[in-house]
Design a protein around this motif. Structure first.
Motif, PDB file in Angstrom:
ATOM      1  N   ILE A  48     -22.666 -18.356 -46.222  1.00 40.27           N
ATOM      2  CA  ILE A  48     -23.522 -17.761 -46.729  1.00 40.27           C
ATOM      3  C   ILE A  48     -23.829 -16.768 -47.707  1.00 40.27           C
ATOM      4  CG2 ILE A  48     -25.925 -16.728 -47.057  1.00 40.27           C
ATOM      5  CD1 ILE A  48     -26.156 -19.741 -46.105  1.00 40.27           C
ATOM      6  N   THR A  49     -22.386 -15.397 -47.760  1.00 42.86           N
ATOM      7  CA  THR A  49     -22.242 -14.402 -48.364  1.00 42.86           C
ATOM      8  C   THR A  49     -21.196 -14.754 -49.240  1.00 42.86           C
ATOM      9  OG1 THR A  49     -22.086 -12.890 -45.714  1.00 42.86           O
ATOM     10  CG2 THR A  49     -20.756 -12.090 -47.747  1.00 42.86           C
ATOM     11  N   GLY A  50     -20.334 -15.899 -49.448  1.00 41.64           N
ATOM     12  CA  GLY A  50     -19.578 -16.470 -50.314  1.00 41.64           C
ATOM     13  C   GLY A  50     -20.083 -17.089 -51.223  1.00 41.64           C
ATOM     14  N   MET A  51     -21.284 -17.525 -50.864  1.00 43.85           N
ATOM     15  CA  MET A  51     -22.364 -18.375 -52.040  1.00 43.85           C
ATOM     16  C   MET A  51     -22.791 -17.346 -52.500  1.00 43.85           C
ATOM     17  SD  MET A  51     -23.703 -22.387 -50.183  1.00 43.85           S
ATOM     18  CE  MET A  51     -22.352 -23.288 -49.650  1.00 43.85           C
ATOM     19  N   ALA A  52     -23.382 -16.457 -51.832  1.00 38.29           N
ATOM     20  CA  ALA A  52     -23.820 -15.613 -52.668  1.00 38.29           C
ATOM     21  C   ALA A  52     -23.280 -14.809 -54.132  1.00 38.29           C
ATOM     22  CB  ALA A  52     -24.424 -14.293 -51.569  1.00 38.29           C
ATOM     23  N   VAL A  53     -21.535 -14.730 -53.271  1.00 37.07           N
ATOM     24  CA  VAL A  53     -20.695 -14.269 -54.226  1.00 37.07           C
ATOM     25  C   VAL A  53     -20.634 -14.899 -55.223  1.00 37.07           C
ATOM     26  CG1 VAL A  53     -18.540 -13.436 -55.007  1.00 37.07           C
ATOM     27  CG2 VAL A  53     -19.455 -12.533 -52.364  1.00 37.07           C
ATOM     28  N   LEU A  54     -20.165 -16.215 -55.152  1.00 38.27           N
ATOM     29  CA  LEU A  54     -21.132 -17.007 -56.116  1.00 38.27           C
ATOM     30  C   LEU A  54     -21.833 -16.485 -57.132  1.00 38.27           C
ATOM     31  CD1 LEU A  54     -18.934 -19.542 -57.320  1.00 38.27           C
ATOM     32  CD2 LEU A  54     -20.715 -20.906 -55.608  1.00 38.27           C
ATOM     33  N   VAL A  55     -23.065 -16.799 -57.005  1.00 37.13           N
ATOM     34  CA  VAL A  55     -24.097 -16.915 -58.090  1.00 37.13           C
ATOM     35  C   VAL A  55     -23.999 -15.636 -58.393  1.00 37.13           C
ATOM     36  CG1 VAL A  55     -26.230 -17.128 -57.505  1.00 37.13           C
ATOM     37  CG2 VAL A  55     -25.456 -18.855 -55.685  1.00 37.13           C
ATOM     38  N   VAL A  56     -23.982 -15.006 -57.800  1.00 36.02           N
ATOM     39  CA  VAL A  56     -24.337 -13.540 -58.613  1.00 36.02           C
ATOM     40  C   VAL A  56     -23.227 -12.968 -59.548  1.00 36.02           C
ATOM     41  CG1 VAL A  56     -24.086 -10.924 -58.274  1.00 36.02           C
ATOM     42  CG2 VAL A  56     -25.978 -12.137 -56.620  1.00 36.02           C
ATOM     43  N   GLY A  57     -21.971 -13.177 -59.514  1.00 34.16           N
ATOM     44  CA  GLY A  57     -20.377 -12.882 -59.691  1.00 34.16           C
ATOM     45  C   GLY A  57     -20.705 -14.198 -61.168  1.00 34.16           C
ATOM     46  N   THR A  58     -21.046 -15.722 -60.861  1.00 35.96           N
ATOM     47  CA  THR A  58     -21.311 -16.371 -61.965  1.00 35.96           C
ATOM     48  C   THR A  58     -22.581 -15.746 -62.757  1.00 35.96           C
ATOM     49  OG1 THR A  58     -20.344 -18.208 -60.589  1.00 35.96           O
ATOM     50  CG2 THR A  58     -21.243 -18.643 -62.642  1.00 35.96           C
ATOM     51  N   LEU A  59     -24.190 -15.265 -62.236  1.00 36.16           N
ATOM     52  CA  LEU A  59     -24.647 -15.281 -63.353  1.00 36.16           C
ATOM     53  C   LEU A  59     -24.347 -13.782 -64.466  1.00 36.16           C
ATOM     54  CD1 LEU A  59     -27.516 -15.457 -60.634  1.00 36.16           C
ATOM     55  CD2 LEU A  59     -26.599 -17.048 -62.842  1.00 36.16           C
ATOM     56  N   ILE A  60     -23.564 -12.684 -63.837  1.00 37.39           N
ATOM     57  CA  ILE A  60     -23.011 -11.692 -64.439  1.00 37.39           C
ATOM     58  C   ILE A  60     -22.219 -11.773 -65.206  1.00 37.39           C
ATOM     59  CG2 ILE A  60     -21.329  -9.605 -64.399  1.00 37.39           C
ATOM     60  CD1 ILE A  60     -23.484  -9.173 -61.012  1.00 37.39           C
ATOM     61  N   SER A  61     -21.726 -13.130 -65.539  1.00 32.51           N
ATOM     62  CA  SER A  61     -20.596 -13.737 -66.390  1.00 32.51           C
ATOM     63  C   SER A  61     -21.283 -14.349 -67.385  1.00 32.51           C
ATOM     64  CB  SER A  61     -18.857 -14.276 -65.354  1.00 32.51           C
ATOM     65  OG  SER A  61     -19.511 -15.896 -65.022  1.00 32.51           O
ATOM     66  N   ALA A  62     -22.311 -15.503 -67.041  1.00 32.79           N
ATOM     67  CA  ALA A  62     -23.053 -15.558 -67.528  1.00 32.79           C
ATOM     68  C   ALA A  62     -23.753 -15.283 -68.780  1.00 32.79           C
ATOM     69  CB  ALA A  62     -24.258 -17.083 -67.220  1.00 32.79           C
ATOM     70  N   ALA A  63     -23.752 -14.233 -68.358  1.00 30.20           N
ATOM     71  CA  ALA A  63     -25.011 -13.013 -68.673  1.00 30.20           C
ATOM     72  C   ALA A  63     -24.037 -11.978 -70.326  1.00 30.20           C
ATOM     73  CB  ALA A  63     -25.317 -11.627 -68.517  1.00 30.20           C
ATOM     74  N   TRP A  64     -22.579 -12.314 -70.374  1.00 32.60           N
ATOM     75  CA  TRP A  64     -21.431 -12.049 -70.984  1.00 32.60           C
ATOM     76  C   TRP A  64     -21.810 -13.363 -72.162  1.00 32.60           C
ATOM     77  CZ3 TRP A  64     -16.314  -9.591 -68.415  1.00 32.60           C
ATOM     78  CH2 TRP A  64     -15.921  -9.210 -69.778  1.00 32.60           C
ATOM     79  N   GLU A  65     -22.044 -13.952 -71.970  1.00 33.73           N
ATOM     80  CA  GLU A  65     -21.523 -15.378 -72.982  1.00 33.73           C
ATOM     81  C   GLU A  65     -23.228 -15.909 -73.329  1.00 33.73           C
ATOM     82  OE1 GLU A  65     -18.898 -18.049 -71.950  1.00 33.73           O
ATOM     83  OE2 GLU A  65     -19.969 -18.926 -70.054  1.00 33.73           O
ATOM     84  N   ARG A  66     -23.261 -16.907 -74.706  1.00 30.89           N
ATOM     85  CA  ARG A  66     -23.960 -17.705 -74.822  1.00 30.89           C
ATOM     86  C   ARG A  66     -23.852 -18.614 -75.310  1.00 30.89           C
ATOM     87  NH1 ARG A  66     -25.508 -13.238 -73.370  1.00 30.89           N
ATOM     88  NH2 ARG A  66     -27.481 -11.750 -74.607  1.00 30.89           N
ATOM     89  N   GLU A  67     -21.671 -19.192 -75.234  1.00 32.13           N
ATOM     90  CA  GLU A  67     -22.027 -20.759 -75.394  1.00 32.13           C
ATOM     91  C   GLU A  67     -22.626 -21.754 -74.462  1.00 32.13           C
ATOM     92  OE1 GLU A  67     -18.748 -22.711 -77.744  1.00 32.13           O
ATOM     93  OE2 GLU A  67     -18.301 -21.175 -77.095  1.00 32.13           O
ATOM     94  N   ARG A  68     -23.411 -22.607 -74.998  1.00 35.44           N
ATOM     95  CA  ARG A  68     -23.339 -24.093 -73.927  1.00 35.44           C
ATOM     96  C   ARG A  68     -23.345 -23.332 -72.166  1.00 35.44           C
ATOM     97  NH1 ARG A  68     -19.654 -28.725 -75.631  1.00 35.44           N
ATOM     98  NH2 ARG A  68     -20.868 -29.299 -77.206  1.00 35.44           N
ATOM     99  N   LEU A  69     -24.631 -21.987 -71.951  1.00 34.48           N
ATOM    100  CA  LEU A  69     -24.771 -21.600 -70.411  1.00 34.48           C
ATOM    101  C   LEU A  69     -24.467 -22.853 -69.549  1.00 34.48           C
ATOM    102  CD1 LEU A  69     -25.755 -18.213 -71.784  1.00 34.48           C
ATOM    103  CD2 LEU A  69     -25.207 -18.742 -69.080  1.00 34.48           C
TER     104      LEU A  69
END
Length: 271
Positions: A86-107
């Motif tokens: 559960i902790t691993g998936m939380a890190v995955l979701v939060v970290g992925t969304l943070i990295s996604a906020a940094w870009e716009r292409e085919r998000l």
């Protein structure tokens, strides 16, 4: 070269690279713990990189947002081993969304792919973490998915016949699907007998379900490659294409087995 032999022209290279990968994975998963988590993390990072290369184009996946997304997915697998899934998936979701906020292409594609790959690999690590049946569960899962590949390969090339879904995967046939399911059931049944389980029929039945899901995972990746106009996810594995090309079925199957285990509240090997 005869027509018959040409059907199996790529078999030797496929077999050698598959055996090398399987041998390394077997030893690492036998040790389990951080060893298996690190191997899965490396595979996760490689597949997220492959996915991004497919989605945003060659070289674009190594820009800062891509590097962060790849690192987050890999780290999430390690976190799931050191703490819990559960902790691993939380890190995955939060970290992925943070990295996604940094870009716009085919998000929507990059985020969905990274999350799917990360969740699937965390599921494999979670299955291995079971102290009683962890190694057996992962070994069974890998053997069944390999049986799906072998049964589909020979079933399709020997018998041919109507295509399963020609628009998405021109080489897959209904005879290949039957071969995949039949081979998976056989391997699951024999595996249960060899390890001394008292319910081989149930393991064989679950193996058939895993086979169908694995083929579905393969078709999903084939559809994605066709959509993005690429033949292979990469060339990291001689004769096989990319790691994503080889583990697409395993990831789908791992999610199924992990969900079934979670819903039942016990290992897939307890009945």
């Amino acid at each position: 070269m005869t027509k018959s032999s040409s059907k199996f022209a790529d078999l030797r290279l496929r077999l050698i690279s598959a055996l090398v990968l399987a041998g390394v994975a077997l030893v690492v998963f036998l040790f389990g713990g951080l060893w298996s988590a690190v191997l899965l993390a490396i595979g996760t990072g490689a597949m997220v990189w492959e996915w991004r290369e497919m989605v945003v184009g060659q070289g674009q996946g190594l820009r800062p947002p891509g590097i962060l997304m790849i690192a987050v997915a890999a780290i999430a697998v390690i976190v799931s081993d050191q703490f819990n899934p559960i902790t691993g998936m939380a890190v995955l979701v939060v970290g992925t969304l943070i990295s996604a906020a940094w870009e716009r292409e085919r998000l929507r594609f990059t985020v969905t792919g990274a999350l799917y790959i990360g969740v699937a690999m965390i599921c494999i690590e979670a299955l291995r973490a079971d102290s009683r049946f962890g190694f057996l569960a992962v070994l069974w899962l890998v053997l069944v998915v390999v049986a799906v590949d072998v049964g589909g390969y020979f079933g399709g090339r020997v018998f041919g016949g109507p295509k399963l879904w020609q628009r998405v995967s021109p080489k897959k046939t209904w005879s290949g699907l039957i071969g995949s399911v039949g081979c998976a059931q056989f391997v699951g049944f024999i595996f249960a007998l060899v390890v001394g389980l008292s319910y081989p029929a149930e393991v064989a039945l679950m193996s058939a379900l895993v086979a169908l899901v694995a083929v579905g995972g393969d078709l999903v990746e084939s559809a994605a490659k066709r959509f993005f106009g690429v033949k292979d996810s990469s060339r990291l594995m001689p004769g096989h294409g990319g790691i994503l090309d080889r583990l697409d079925g395993l990831m789908a199957a791992a999610i199924l087995v992990a969900v079934v285990s979670f819903v039942r509240g016990q290992s897939i090997f307890l009945w």
